[in-house]
Motif scaffolding. Structure first.
Motif, PDB file in Angstrom:
ATOM      1  N   LEU A   1      37.153  81.923  33.883  1.00 26.65           N
ATOM      2  CA  LEU A   1      37.555  80.561  33.541  1.00 26.65           C
ATOM      3  C   LEU A   1      38.154  79.834  34.743  1.00 26.65           C
ATOM      4  N   ASP A   2      38.864  80.560  35.602  1.00 24.19           N
ATOM      5  CA  ASP A   2      39.436  79.949  36.802  1.00 24.19           C
ATOM      6  C   ASP A   2      38.335  79.442  37.728  1.00 24.19           C
ATOM      7  N   ASP A   3      37.248  80.226  37.815  1.00 21.59           N
ATOM      8  CA  ASP A   3      36.119  79.798  38.647  1.00 21.59           C
ATOM      9  C   ASP A   3      35.507  78.511  38.100  1.00 21.59           C
ATOM     10  N   ILE A   4      35.338  78.461  36.792  1.00 20.67           N
ATOM     11  CA  ILE A   4      34.758  77.280  36.155  1.00 20.67           C
ATOM     12  C   ILE A   4      35.651  76.063  36.343  1.00 20.67           C
ATOM     13  N   GLU A   5      36.958  76.265  36.248  1.00 26.70           N
ATOM     14  CA  GLU A   5      37.900  75.143  36.422  1.00 26.70           C
ATOM     15  C   GLU A   5      37.845  74.609  37.849  1.00 26.70           C
ATOM     16  N   ARG A   6      37.741  75.512  38.826  1.00 28.74           N
ATOM     17  CA  ARG A   6      37.626  75.063  40.223  1.00 28.74           C
ATOM     18  C   ARG A   6      36.338  74.271  40.425  1.00 28.74           C
ATOM     19  N   MET A   7      35.266  74.745  39.806  1.00 30.46           N
ATOM     20  CA  MET A   7      33.996  74.023  39.909  1.00 30.46           C
ATOM     21  C   MET A   7      34.098  72.640  39.270  1.00 30.46           C
ATOM     22  N   LYS A   8      34.809  72.560  38.168  1.00 28.39           N
ATOM     23  CA  LYS A   8      34.988  71.274  37.491  1.00 28.39           C
ATOM     24  C   LYS A   8      35.730  70.292  38.391  1.00 28.39           C
ATOM     25  N   LEU A   9      36.818  70.734  39.002  1.00 29.42           N
ATOM     26  CA  LEU A   9      37.602  69.838  39.844  1.00 29.42           C
ATOM     27  C   LEU A   9      36.828  69.437  41.098  1.00 29.42           C
ATOM     28  N   HIS A  10      35.962  70.326  41.572  1.00 26.02           N
ATOM     29  CA  HIS A  10      35.123  69.981  42.720  1.00 26.02           C
ATOM     30  C   HIS A  10      34.097  68.929  42.327  1.00 26.02           C
ATOM     31  N   ALA A  11      33.458  69.109  41.183  1.00 25.86           N
ATOM     32  CA  ALA A  11      32.449  68.156  40.707  1.00 25.86           C
ATOM     33  C   ALA A  11      33.068  66.818  40.310  1.00 25.86           C
ATOM     34  N   ALA A  12      34.371  66.820  40.024  1.00 23.12           N
ATOM     35  CA  ALA A  12      35.045  65.579  39.618  1.00 23.12           C
ATOM     36  C   ALA A  12      34.936  64.503  40.682  1.00 23.12           C
TER      37      ALA A  12
ATOM     38  N   ARG B   1      44.488  64.749  39.467  1.00 20.19           N
ATOM     39  CA  ARG B   1      43.866  66.053  39.185  1.00 20.19           C
ATOM     40  C   ARG B   1      44.622  66.835  38.105  1.00 20.19           C
ATOM     41  N   THR B   2      45.932  66.663  38.057  1.00 21.42           N
ATOM     42  CA  THR B   2      46.687  67.371  37.014  1.00 21.42           C
ATOM     43  C   THR B   2      46.287  66.865  35.632  1.00 21.42           C
ATOM     44  N   GLU B   3      46.032  65.569  35.517  1.00 21.51           N
ATOM     45  CA  GLU B   3      45.567  65.009  34.253  1.00 21.51           C
ATOM     46  C   GLU B   3      44.185  65.547  33.903  1.00 21.51           C
ATOM     47  N   LEU B   4      43.302  65.614  34.895  1.00 19.98           N
ATOM     48  CA  LEU B   4      41.961  66.146  34.649  1.00 19.98           C
ATOM     49  C   LEU B   4      42.011  67.591  34.185  1.00 19.98           C
ATOM     50  N   ALA B   5      42.875  68.376  34.819  1.00 21.62           N
ATOM     51  CA  ALA B   5      43.014  69.783  34.440  1.00 21.62           C
ATOM     52  C   ALA B   5      43.492  69.927  33.000  1.00 21.62           C
ATOM     53  N   ASN B   6      44.196  68.909  32.506  1.00 19.94           N
ATOM     54  CA  ASN B   6      44.687  68.926  31.120  1.00 19.94           C
ATOM     55  C   ASN B   6      43.771  68.175  30.164  1.00 19.94           C
ATOM     56  N   GLY B   7      42.565  67.846  30.655  1.00 23.00           N
ATOM     57  CA  GLY B   7      41.567  67.231  29.781  1.00 23.00           C
ATOM     58  C   GLY B   7      41.705  65.744  29.584  1.00 23.00           C
ATOM     59  N   ARG B   8      42.459  65.065  30.464  1.00 25.51           N
ATOM     60  CA  ARG B   8      42.640  63.618  30.340  1.00 25.51           C
ATOM     61  C   ARG B   8      42.110  62.925  31.589  1.00 25.51           C
ATOM     62  N   ALA B   9      41.284  61.898  31.398  1.00 26.94           N
ATOM     63  CA  ALA B   9      40.684  61.161  32.525  1.00 26.94           C
ATOM     64  C   ALA B   9      41.502  59.920  32.829  1.00 26.94           C
ATOM     65  N   THR B  10      42.762  60.119  33.175  1.00 32.23           N
ATOM     66  CA  THR B  10      43.692  59.010  33.384  1.00 32.23           C
ATOM     67  C   THR B  10      43.872  58.718  34.869  1.00 32.23           C
ATOM     68  N   TYR B  11      43.705  57.459  35.235  1.00 27.22           N
ATOM     69  CA  TYR B  11      43.979  57.003  36.596  1.00 27.22           C
ATOM     70  C   TYR B  11      45.310  56.266  36.604  1.00 27.22           C
ATOM     71  N   LEU B  12      46.097  56.511  37.640  1.00 27.83           N
ATOM     72  CA  LEU B  12      47.327  55.766  37.840  1.00 27.83           C
ATOM     73  C   LEU B  12      46.982  54.490  38.604  1.00 27.83           C
ATOM     74  N   VAL B  13      47.421  53.348  38.090  1.00 28.24           N
ATOM     75  CA  VAL B  13      47.173  52.061  38.745  1.00 28.24           C
ATOM     76  C   VAL B  13      48.510  51.524  39.242  1.00 28.24           C
ATOM     77  N   GLU B  14      48.588  51.195  40.528  1.00 31.54           N
ATOM     78  CA  GLU B  14      49.835  50.742  41.118  1.00 31.54           C
ATOM     79  C   GLU B  14      49.622  49.477  41.943  1.00 31.54           C
ATOM     80  N   ALA B  15      50.531  48.541  41.801  1.00 29.31           N
ATOM     81  CA  ALA B  15      50.567  47.339  42.626  1.00 29.31           C
ATOM     82  C   ALA B  15      51.760  47.462  43.561  1.00 29.31           C
TER      83      ALA B  15
END
Length: 373
Positions: free
Chosen positions: A132-143, A73-87
């Protein structure tokens, strides 16, 4: 209106309609591009497994118990769609020597960014009462809705072949979720020896959630009463369930490849995304089954669309499909001698190389069969 009323009005009139519009657009893109997306996803997994192989050769990595793809979520909040992949080994997140990489999910989350831009534009009509805070919360919810497509892609992409030459625990899972939070199994391998009698008795208890994603490979559950059972995404490959009853069950995403299912009764089951490839289904009943591909309720998005059911290479001699909904089903190379499709809907189904001698179809509904050569 007070603030709570304004937010509710915005949710009803702007947020929800734009969200569904975004998700239907993503759905169409996913279904059209899924094979190319799967190739990219497998490349990311192959890259990680290459590192794992090297670590295992060097003795710095134990047998794998888990691979996880985690939304950040921290990456999403910064505009990056990065997933951490771990084995990781069997200790999961307690593994002291995890092997890490990243996966770029921009192909899906770009729709979220476009949606956020439009949402912000519409918010201006509310006179600054939606910030803007409301919009950001909505974005993270829709994520979380966008995240469902990463799960769907992983499930569509993974096969056992990708785990060759990797040391695995007897029970291994590939999961997709949020970092250090809830995750969903998209692939499970379990080679522990199972007692067929014990497994059959357990399955006949028909517990509501216990069998989802479970592995029942190679067991004999023949002549069992499994009416109404829920086996979503369970693996029953190479098992025997001859003369068993599964009527009205939820078998979405279940895998029955190379299983012995003679005279089994699947009447009224949900079999979206199920795979019966190379299974022995002589005399089996699929009356009134539902195998709707894509979005089940077209007017409302609830989850990513289903993949078509597959009977490729199966022996369906004498099988009954009366009243079944089999749109886009795959019958490639299947043996369908004497099968009964009266009243069945199979628009878009593939019968390439299928054997249809003596099969019955409603008037004007007989499929065109192409040779496999």
């Amino acid at each position: 209106m007070n603030r709570e009323e304004i937010l509710q009005h915005f949710a009803n009139e702007v947020y929800e309609p734009l969200k569904h519009q975004m998700l239907f657009t993503l759905e169409a893109s996913f279904q059209n591009r899924k094979h190319a997306l799967a190739k990219t996803f497998r490349n990311s997994l192959e890259q990680l497994l290459g590192k794992v192989k090297q670590m295992q050769r060097e003795g710095t990595k134990q047998a794998l118990g888990y691979i996880s793809y985690s939304m950040l979520r921290t990456e999403l909040a910064n505009g990056r769609a990065t997933y951490l992949v771990e084995a990781m080994d069997k200790t999961w997140f307690m593994d002291r020597h995890p092997c890490r990489d990243t996966y770029d999910a921009e192909w899906a989350f770009c729709y979220l960014d476009e949606w956020k831009t439009e949402l912000s534009k519409q918010a201006k009509k509310y006179g600054g009462r939606i910030g803007l805070d409301d919009i950001e919360r909505m974005k993270l919810h829709a994520a979380m809705h966008i995240h469902q497509y990463i799960i769907a892609l992983a499930r569509f992409s993974i096969t056992e072949a990708w785990l060759d030459e990797i040391q695995l625990e007897d029970v291994f899972e590939l999961r997709v979720g949020e970092y250090l939070d809830r995750s969903e199994v998209v692939y499970k391998r379990d080679v522990c020896v199972k007692d067929s009698t014990v497994m059959k008795e357990w399955l006949e208890e028909k517990k509501p959630y216990d069998y989802i994603h479970e592995v029942f490979r190679g067991i004999d559950g023949s002549q069992g009463d499994y009416e109404g059972i829920r086996l979503q995404y369970a693996d029953l490959s190479e098992s025997s369930f001859n003369n068993s009853v599964f009527t009205e069950g939820n078998l979405i995403g279940s895998c029955w490849n190379k299983a012995c299912l003679q005279e089994a009764d699947f009447s009224g089951c949900l079999i979206q995304e199920a795979r019966f490839e190379q299974a022995n289904l002589r005399g089996a009943s699929f009356r009134d089954v539902i195998a709707v591909p894509g979005i089940y309720q077209s007017e409302r998005w609830e989850r990513p669309g289903f993949q078509p059911v597959s009977f490729a290479g199966a022996d369906l001699t004498g099988a009954q499909f009366q009243g079944a909904y089999l749109k886009d089903a795959d019958f490639t190379g299947a043996i369908l001698r004497g099968a009964d499709f009266m009243g069945a809907a199979f628009e878009g189904a593939c019968f390439k190389g299928a054997v249809l001698d003596g099969s019955r179809f409603s008037l004007g509904m007989h499929p065109v069969v192409q040779s496999l050569t």
